[in-house]
Design a protein around this motif. Sequence first.
Motif, mmCIF file in Angstrom:
data_model
loop_
_atom_site.group_PDB
_atom_site.id
_atom_site.type_symbol
_atom_site.label_atom_id
_atom_site.label_comp_id
_atom_site.label_asym_id
_atom_site.label_seq_id
_atom_site.Cartn_x
_atom_site.Cartn_y
_atom_site.Cartn_z
ATOM 1 N N CYS A 1 6.281 -27.340 66.045
ATOM 2 C CA CYS A 1 7.207 -26.945 67.589
ATOM 3 C C CYS A 1 8.442 -28.265 66.421
ATOM 4 O O CYS A 1 7.629 -29.366 66.384
ATOM 5 C CB CYS A 1 7.131 -27.690 68.579
ATOM 6 N N THR A 2 9.431 -28.054 66.709
ATOM 7 C CA THR A 2 10.259 -28.950 65.291
ATOM 8 C C THR A 2 11.112 -30.174 67.058
ATOM 9 O O THR A 2 11.825 -30.660 66.245
ATOM 10 C CB THR A 2 11.444 -28.069 64.635
ATOM 11 N N GLY A 3 10.866 -28.691 68.435
ATOM 12 C CA GLY A 3 11.388 -30.196 69.285
ATOM 13 C C GLY A 3 13.151 -30.452 69.448
ATOM 14 O O GLY A 3 14.119 -30.982 69.916
ATOM 15 N N CYS A 4 13.845 -28.498 68.685
ATOM 16 C CA CYS A 4 15.078 -28.209 69.025
ATOM 17 C C CYS A 4 15.296 -28.438 69.601
ATOM 18 O O CYS A 4 16.803 -28.186 70.012
ATOM 19 C CB CYS A 4 15.256 -27.251 67.869
ATOM 20 N N GLY A 5 14.682 -27.475 71.262
ATOM 21 C CA GLY A 5 15.465 -27.712 72.287
ATOM 22 C C GLY A 5 16.460 -26.528 72.543
ATOM 23 O O GLY A 5 16.648 -26.053 74.185
ATOM 24 N N CYS B 1 14.628 -23.173 73.363
ATOM 25 C CA CYS B 1 13.513 -22.648 74.306
ATOM 26 C C CYS B 1 13.966 -23.263 75.670
ATOM 27 O O CYS B 1 13.461 -22.547 76.923
ATOM 28 C CB CYS B 1 12.202 -23.397 74.284
ATOM 29 N N PRO C 1 9.177 -29.463 75.484
ATOM 30 C CA PRO C 1 9.357 -29.518 73.738
ATOM 31 C C PRO C 1 8.429 -30.549 73.573
ATOM 32 O O PRO C 1 7.845 -30.474 73.275
ATOM 33 C CB PRO C 1 10.746 -29.988 73.697
ATOM 34 N N MET D 1 5.468 -29.204 73.854
ATOM 35 C CA MET D 1 5.246 -28.272 72.667
ATOM 36 C C MET D 1 4.578 -29.071 71.166
ATOM 37 O O MET D 1 3.991 -29.448 70.348
ATOM 38 C CB MET D 1 6.037 -27.630 72.120
ATOM 39 N N CYS E 1 12.967 -19.393 70.654
ATOM 40 C CA CYS E 1 11.842 -20.391 69.729
ATOM 41 C C CYS E 1 12.442 -19.817 68.911
ATOM 42 O O CYS E 1 12.128 -19.311 67.956
ATOM 43 C CB CYS E 1 10.511 -20.170 70.505
ATOM 44 N N THR E 2 13.190 -21.236 67.949
ATOM 45 C CA THR E 2 13.590 -20.913 66.515
ATOM 46 C C THR E 2 12.339 -20.667 65.649
ATOM 47 O O THR E 2 12.842 -20.840 64.550
ATOM 48 C CB THR E 2 14.390 -22.687 66.167
ATOM 49 N N GLN E 3 10.861 -21.625 66.029
ATOM 50 C CA GLN E 3 9.902 -21.633 65.550
ATOM 51 C C GLN E 3 8.708 -20.289 65.469
ATOM 52 O O GLN E 3 7.506 -20.248 64.982
ATOM 53 C CB GLN E 3 9.459 -22.748 65.472
ATOM 54 N N ILE F 1 4.357 -20.334 72.983
ATOM 55 C CA ILE F 1 4.082 -21.152 74.013
ATOM 56 C C ILE F 1 3.512 -20.658 75.275
ATOM 57 O O ILE F 1 3.333 -21.948 75.498
ATOM 58 C CB ILE F 1 6.062 -21.523 74.041
HETATM 59 S S1 SF4 Z 1 12.653 -23.969 70.348
HETATM 60 FE FE1 SF4 Z 1 10.179 -23.539 70.080
HETATM 61 S S2 SF4 Z 1 10.176 -25.332 68.038
HETATM 62 FE FE2 SF4 Z 1 12.324 -25.418 69.315
HETATM 63 S S3 SF4 Z 1 11.903 -27.437 71.029
HETATM 64 FE FE3 SF4 Z 1 10.977 -24.803 72.353
HETATM 65 S S4 SF4 Z 1 9.446 -24.513 71.213
HETATM 66 FE FE4 SF4 Z 1 9.941 -26.303 69.720
#
Ligand code: SF4
Length: 361
Positions: free
Chosen positions: A280-284, A286, A296, A299, A342-344, A348
């Motif tokens: 998870c890159t913490g992009c938020g 989600c 986030p 994850m 989710c960008t990745q 989840i």
């Molecule tokens: S969208 Fe995916 S990668 Fe980004 S914070 Fe949420 S779980 Fe992490």
Amino acid sequence: MWTKPYGKTGVDVSVIGFGGMRFAHPADLDASAAVVRYAHARGINYFDTAPFYCEDKSEEIMGHAFRALPRSSFYVSTKCGSADGGELRASLEKSLRRLQVDYIDFFHIWCLLRPDQLEERIRKGAIGAAQKAREEGLIKHLVVSSHLGGEDNATVLDSGLFEGITIGYNALNFPFRAKTLDAAARHNVGVVTMNPLGGGLIPRNAARLAFLKGPQDRDVVQAAIRFNVSQPAITAALVGFSSEHEVDEAVAAVEHFAPYPAEHIEQVKANIGAGFEGFCTGCGYCLPCPAEVQIPKMMDAFNAKILDGSDGAITDRLKWHWGLAPDAAAACIDCGACETVCTQHLPIRDRLKAIAALVGS
Ligand code: SF4
Ligand code: SF4
């Protein structure tokens, strides 16, 4: 400062770009603009901003800084995420006012999260409005930012609509976006990479990720920036700056630096291997969650397990860093909404179930 051609645009941009999403005190225009001007003085000429960044102050800060700079000495990038043509036009005009410029150098169709969104941006007029603005000279180059996977990004670039693409790419998630670079090279379009430090994961796990370092690298931060910009298909890496010291650190990573040879990059990729996929890159993106699960943070705790290999790493991270208990993961109602954006492309729900199962452990 090392520069590279941005695709076929005829523009050379600094390989370090200024990411305008991390100003420490956005309400303080003078102090924030001083960091922008300092970066410009250190040779950075690509400045990335967007509406809503930094309490919606980022564009204003950039504009405040740009007033003191010759227009030909910098390139500004901003964005609009609306599918509607009229809304895009209004957003562009607002960005021009706030940035105090007559044109935007790189205007992004912002944040493709699903493959069907490109078609929607065409159908509802956003792309047409941006093309018209380009004909009028308000936009120099129409580009796109995307959180799609490599193959979907290749389809986006195959459309021929865009002169460049901005993607999240770093030493931890590179397999997910490899096909984007192949497509960008095929079309000779620019590639700007955001999040080169994996949302802070790389510096936070410097010891565990020490294998990223080559003989010339002082630390993993340098190594991670160099990993991105050494790749021929990548034009620049955006780093979010909040201080002049951070600018100096990033500039030092590319000054007097010869790009890594292809063998070193391949070695790093081999070292990372499958065990480091799925961070998870913490992009938020989600959020929000209908059950108010703090995805986030959950994850991020799971990242700790990927890095450290133990369930205890999850509970420690939740308890000591986020002030949460594993049972907070049990609030998930399994709707699946987070996984579609989710960008990745992380599983989840499965991870939340694994975390919830740690209650009492
Ligand atoms: S969208 Fe995916 S990668 Fe980004 S914070 Fe949420 S779980 Fe992490
Ligand atoms: S699947 Fe669970 S965590 Fe994801 S949005 Fe739905 S309720 Fe929230």
